[in-house]
Design an enzyme around this catalytic site. Structure first.
Site, PDB file in Angstrom:
ATOM      1  N   TYR A 253      45.672  25.362  35.063  1.00 53.53           N
ATOM      2  CA  TYR A 253      44.468  25.693  34.316  1.00 53.53           C
ATOM      3  C   TYR A 253      43.989  24.468  33.540  1.00 53.53           C
ATOM      4  O   TYR A 253      44.645  23.428  33.512  1.00 53.53           O
ATOM      5  CB  TYR A 253      44.737  26.853  33.340  1.00 53.53           C
ATOM      6  CG  TYR A 253      45.441  28.028  33.962  1.00 53.53           C
ATOM      7  CD1 TYR A 253      44.838  28.763  34.979  1.00 53.53           C
ATOM      8  CD2 TYR A 253      46.731  28.395  33.574  1.00 53.53           C
ATOM      9  CE1 TYR A 253      45.491  29.841  35.566  1.00 53.53           C
ATOM     10  CE2 TYR A 253      47.392  29.466  34.160  1.00 53.53           C
ATOM     11  CZ  TYR A 253      46.766  30.190  35.150  1.00 53.53           C
ATOM     12  OH  TYR A 253      47.411  31.248  35.725  1.00 53.53           O
TER      13      TYR A 253
ATOM     14  N   CYS B 142      47.648  36.120  34.249  1.00 51.41           N
ATOM     15  CA  CYS B 142      47.647  34.685  33.947  1.00 51.41           C
ATOM     16  C   CYS B 142      48.027  34.432  32.498  1.00 51.41           C
ATOM     17  O   CYS B 142      48.658  33.428  32.171  1.00 51.41           O
ATOM     18  CB  CYS B 142      46.270  34.090  34.228  1.00 51.41           C
ATOM     19  SG  CYS B 142      45.754  34.136  35.949  1.00 51.41           S
TER      20      CYS B 142
ATOM     21  N   CYS C 169      55.265  61.127  62.313  1.00 47.64           N
ATOM     22  CA  CYS C 169      54.458  59.916  62.471  1.00 47.64           C
ATOM     23  C   CYS C 169      54.360  59.092  61.198  1.00 47.64           C
ATOM     24  O   CYS C 169      54.536  57.884  61.201  1.00 47.64           O
ATOM     25  CB  CYS C 169      53.051  60.275  62.948  1.00 47.64           C
ATOM     26  SG  CYS C 169      52.966  60.587  64.714  1.00 47.64           S
ATOM     27  N   CYS C 170      54.014  59.746  60.100  1.00 44.72           N
ATOM     28  CA  CYS C 170      53.787  58.990  58.856  1.00 44.72           C
ATOM     29  C   CYS C 170      54.730  59.456  57.763  1.00 44.72           C
ATOM     30  O   CYS C 170      54.341  59.601  56.604  1.00 44.72           O
ATOM     31  CB  CYS C 170      52.327  59.120  58.409  1.00 44.72           C
ATOM     32  SG  CYS C 170      51.692  60.797  58.436  1.00 44.72           S
TER      33      CYS C 170
ATOM     34  N   MET D 265      41.784  30.828  34.243  1.00 47.08           N
ATOM     35  CA  MET D 265      42.552  32.067  34.368  1.00 47.08           C
ATOM     36  C   MET D 265      41.725  33.087  35.150  1.00 47.08           C
ATOM     37  O   MET D 265      40.518  33.213  34.921  1.00 47.08           O
ATOM     38  CB  MET D 265      42.908  32.620  32.980  1.00 47.08           C
ATOM     39  CG  MET D 265      43.883  31.765  32.194  1.00 47.08           C
ATOM     40  SD  MET D 265      44.519  32.552  30.692  1.00 47.08           S
ATOM     41  CE  MET D 265      43.014  32.669  29.693  1.00 47.08           C
TER      42      MET D 265
ATOM     43  N   CYS E  51      43.929  23.149  63.630  1.00 46.97           N
ATOM     44  CA  CYS E  51      43.834  24.597  63.431  1.00 46.97           C
ATOM     45  C   CYS E  51      42.524  25.192  63.930  1.00 46.97           C
ATOM     46  O   CYS E  51      42.529  26.157  64.700  1.00 46.97           O
ATOM     47  CB  CYS E  51      43.972  24.924  61.939  1.00 46.97           C
ATOM     48  SG  CYS E  51      45.206  23.975  61.060  1.00 46.97           S
TER      49      CYS E  51
ATOM     50  N   CYS F 234      43.314  19.398  60.576  1.00 50.76           N
ATOM     51  CA  CYS F 234      43.116  20.843  60.715  1.00 50.76           C
ATOM     52  C   CYS F 234      41.717  21.203  61.200  1.00 50.76           C
ATOM     53  O   CYS F 234      41.553  21.893  62.200  1.00 50.76           O
ATOM     54  CB  CYS F 234      43.406  21.538  59.386  1.00 50.76           C
ATOM     55  SG  CYS F 234      43.247  23.329  59.489  1.00 50.76           S
TER      56      CYS F 234
ATOM     57  N   CYS G 261      43.023  36.494  35.883  1.00 52.11           N
ATOM     58  CA  CYS G 261      43.400  37.889  35.638  1.00 52.11           C
ATOM     59  C   CYS G 261      44.287  37.949  34.401  1.00 52.11           C
ATOM     60  O   CYS G 261      44.699  36.921  33.852  1.00 52.11           O
ATOM     61  CB  CYS G 261      44.134  38.482  36.844  1.00 52.11           C
ATOM     62  SG  CYS G 261      45.666  37.621  37.241  1.00 52.11           S
TER      63      CYS G 261
END
Length: 561
Positions: A62, A14, A558-559, A9, A141, A136, A11
Site C-alpha cells: 500500500y 486489509c 447426486c448432490c 486498501m 501465453c 507472454c 477491503c
C-alpha cells in the site's frame, strides 16, 4: 496521536494486515486503521520515526503518508532515507531527488516492477532490446492459447460426445486467416497493456537497446538507433526473461527447425510434424497442430511430464494416443538432417521422417549478454540469476525477477515478483511465497497442479495420505459425456492438512485456484469436504475427492452434502 493516510486498501481485511504491521514497529503502542476513511491513527512513543511507519505500510504493497504531507516522496521522506542508506545521489539524471531505478526488460516482471516503483515515488529507466511486452503477450501465453482454442474448436467439429445428435462437419483449416486473427489480438493486447501504458507515464523513460553492466551502479546501453548511453542507478531490476533452449543434437543447427516462436507464427500446418520434448510447450503445441491437421509424433526422452505424478503423464499419453498422436517414450534423437524438404531424425528405434521439426525442450534465461560478473551478480549452472524471497541478487542494490531467475517460469509469478521487488527497492520489506503456486497445462484434458505430489512430500520426509477420484464420479463430467481424467488430493498424515492437488480434467485450470486457496488457508481434508460447492461444476470434484477419505461417493446421491 500520529495519523497516516493510506491508499491501496481494497477491503476490510486489509486493515487487519496494516494494523498488525504498524503495531510491530518499535515505539507503536496501538493502531486503529479505517478502510472507509483510508487512514490509520497511532499512539506512538516520542521519537518514533515516521519513515518506519510508512515503510511498514508500503511493505504490504500500500501507500502511506503522514496526514497533511504530500503522497509523493518529499525531502526527508522514505525514498530520501533509502537513498541515504544506499549512498546514492541522482546519478541517472532523473531529477527531483527521486530514487532512480533501471529496469532491464519489458515483460510481465519488468512492467509490474516499473509501475509499482513509480507508484512508490521512484523514476524508472526501462531498457528493452526487443519487442515491448516480453514473451507472454508476444510469443508465449497469448498466441499459444489462441491457437490452442482454435484447434479445440476444430477438434469438436470433427468429433464430440454428441455426434449422434450433432453430426460432425470437419472444418477447412485456413491457417493464414487464423494467424491474422491471432496476431491482431496479440498486437491489440501489447499496445493496450504495455506500449500505451509506457507512453503515457512520464516517470518512465524507455530506451531501446541492449544493456550491459559496467559495475554495480551503472549500465551501458547500446542504442538501436546508434550510439550508446550510460545509465546510472540507485537500484536495478534484471527482468530479461528466457528464450527457447536448443539441445546439442548433432546436425540440428544446420536445419530449419522450429522453436515455439516460429511454430506460433507459421501460416501453414505441416502434414507431418515431429516434436522433440515432453513438457508444457511440447505437449500443448503438439496437440494443437494435430487438431489443426498435422500427423504428430512426440519424441520424449523419458515420459510425458516425467517430473510430475506418474498418473499425469499416463493420462495425457493415453488421451494423445486416442487422438492419433504418436508418443515415443524413452526416445532421443541422436542425429538430425534436412534434405529434399524433409527432416530425417535418427533415434535408437530407427529413422523418423517429418516435414517440420519442433524443438521444445525448455527455456534458457537471457543473461549471457548482461556482463553480470562486472556487477557481482551470481547465476546458477543454467545461467539463471539466483535470488532470495525478496528478489535480491548477490549484489547490493540489484534485484531480479521473472524467467531469467531461478524461480518458476510462470508469468503470474514473474509479475508478483516484479511488484515485490519494486517494494523492496523503494524501502519496503516483502517476500514472495511460492508454497502454493498453481500451474496449468492447456492440453485437452488440461493438467493442473498445486502444492506437492506424494513423491515430493515423501522426499521431504512428510508422511501422506491420498485419494484419487476418477471423473466418472463427477456429475459435471458425466453431463459432458467426457469422463477422461482424475482429481488427486494429497494430505499430511496427522494434521490432515491438504498439501497437494493434481488434476487431469477438462477445464482443470478453473478448479485449481480453489485448491490453492484451500492449501493457503491450511484447510484439512475434512474441512474441504464440508464446504459448499455449486452442483454441476467441475470444481465440485474437489469436494467429492475430499469426501472419498471417509465415504464411498458412489453411494451418495447426486448432490449429497
Amino acid at each position: 496521536m500520529t495519523q497516516l493516510k493510506i491508499t491501496g486498501m481494497t477491503c476490510e481485511s486489509c486493515t487487519t494486515h496494516v494494523k498488525q504491521a504498524l503495531e510491530n514497529v518499535p515505539g507503536v503502542q496501538s493502531a486503529e486503521v479505517s478502510y472507509a476513511q483510508g487512514r490509520a491513527r497511532l499512539a506512538v512513543d516520542a521519537g518514533t520515526p515516521s519513515d518506519a511507519l510508512i515503510a511498514a505500510v508500503t511493505g504490504l504493497g500500500y501507500r502511506a503518508a503522514l496526514t497533511g504531507a504530500p503522497t509523493g516522496p518529499a525531502k526527508g521522506g522514505l525514498l530520501d532515507h533509502v537513498r541515504e542508506l544506499g549512498g546514492g545521489d541522482d546519478k541517472a539524471g532523473t531529477g527531483g531527488g527521486a530514487l532512480s531505478i533501471a529496469v532491464i526488460g519489458s515483460g510481465g516482471a519488468a512492467m509490474a516492477a516499473a509501475l509499482k516503483a513509480v507508484e512508490q515515488g521512484a523514476r524508472v529507466t526501462l531498457i528493452e532490446r526487443g519487442t515491448i511486452g516480453g514473451t507472454c503477450v508476444n510469443v508465449g501465453c497469448v498466441p499459444s492459447k489462441i491457437m490452442i482454442r482454435a484447434a479445440h474448436i476444430a477438434h469438436l467439429r470433427r468429433k464430440s460426445p454428441f455426434d449422434a445428435g450433432l453430426p460432425p462437419m470437419p472444418p477447412s483449416v485456413l491457417r493464414d486467416k487464423l494467424l491474422v486473427q491471432q496476431q491482431a489480438r496479440v498486437d491489440e493486447l501489447r499496445h493496450a497493456k504495455y506500449e500505451s501504458i509506457l507512453d503515457s507515464n512520464p516517470a518512465i523513460t524507455v530506451l531501446r537497446g541492449e544493456a550491459r553492466f559496467n559495475d554495480g551502479r551503472s549500465l551501458t546501453v547500446q542504442l538501436h538507433d546508434g550510439g550508446e548511453r550510460t545509465v546510472s542507478f540507485d537500484r536495478c531490476l534484471v527482468a530479461t526473461g528466457a528464450t527457447p533452449a536448443v539441445p546439442p543434437i548433432p546436425g540440428l543447427e544446420d536445419t530449419p527447425y522450429w522453436t515455439s516462436s516460429e511454430a506460433l507464427v507459421s501460416d501453414t500446418i505441416p502434414e507431418r510434424l515431429a516434436v522433440v520434448g515432453s513438457s508444457v510447450v511440447a505437449v500443448e503445441l503438439a496437440q494443437a497442430f494435430a487438431r489443426l491437421g498435422s500427423k504428430v509424433t512426440i519424441l520424449a526422452r523419458s515420459t510425458l511430464f516425467f517430473r510430475e505424478d506418474p498418473a499425469i503423464g499416463e493420462a495425457i499419453t493415453a488421451a494423445f494416443r486416442a487422438e492419433g498422436i504418436k508418443v515415443l517414450e524413452h526416445t532421443q534423437a541422436s542425429q538430425i538432417a534436412h534434405a529434399n524438404g524433409e527432416f530425417v531424425i535418427t533415434t535408437s528405434s530407427g529413422e523418423l521422417h517429418a516435414d517440420q521439426l519442433l524443438v521444445a525442450t525448455g527455456r534458457a534465461p537471457n543473461t549471457r549478454s548482461l556482463n553480470l560478473d562486472a556487477a557481482g551478480v551470481a547465476v546458477n549452472e543454467q545461467g539463471a540469476i539466483v535470488i532470495d524471497h525478496g528478489m535480491r541478487t548477490s549484489a547490493q542494490n540489484i534485484y531480479a525477477a521473472g524467467d531469467c531467475t531461478d524461480q518458476p517460469q510462470f508469468v503470474y509469478v514473474a509479475a508478483a515478483a516484479g511488484t515485490r521487488a519494486a517494494i523492496n527497492m523503494t524501502g519496503g520489506e516483502t517476500a514472495l511465497d511460492l508454497t502454493a503456486t498453481p500451474a496449468v497445462v492447456f492440453t485437452d484434458p488440461q493438467v493442473a497442479t498445486v502444492g506437492v505430489s506424494e513423491q515430493e512430500a515423501h522426499h521431504a520426509g512428510i508422511e501422506t495420505d491420498s485419494r484419487t477420484l476418477t471423473l466418472d464420479n463427477v456429475p459435471r463430467a458425466l453431463a459432458n459425456f467426457d469422463t477422461h481424467g482424475f482429481i488427486k488430493l494429497v494430505v499430511e498424515e496427522g494434521s490432515r492438512r491438504l498439501i497437494g492437488v493434481q488434476a487431469v480434467a477438462p477445464e482443470a485450470g478453473e478448479l485449481i485456484q480453489a485448491a490453492a486457496l484451500a492449501i493457503r488457508a491450511r484447510m484439512t481434508v475434512e474441512e474441504l469436504a464440508d464446504q459448499l460447492f455449486p452442483y454441476l461444476t467441475m470444481v465440485e470434484g474437489l469436494k467429492l475427492a475430499a469426501q472419498t477419505f471417509h465415504k464411498d461417493v458412489k453411494a451418495l446421491s447426486c448432490c449429497a452434502g
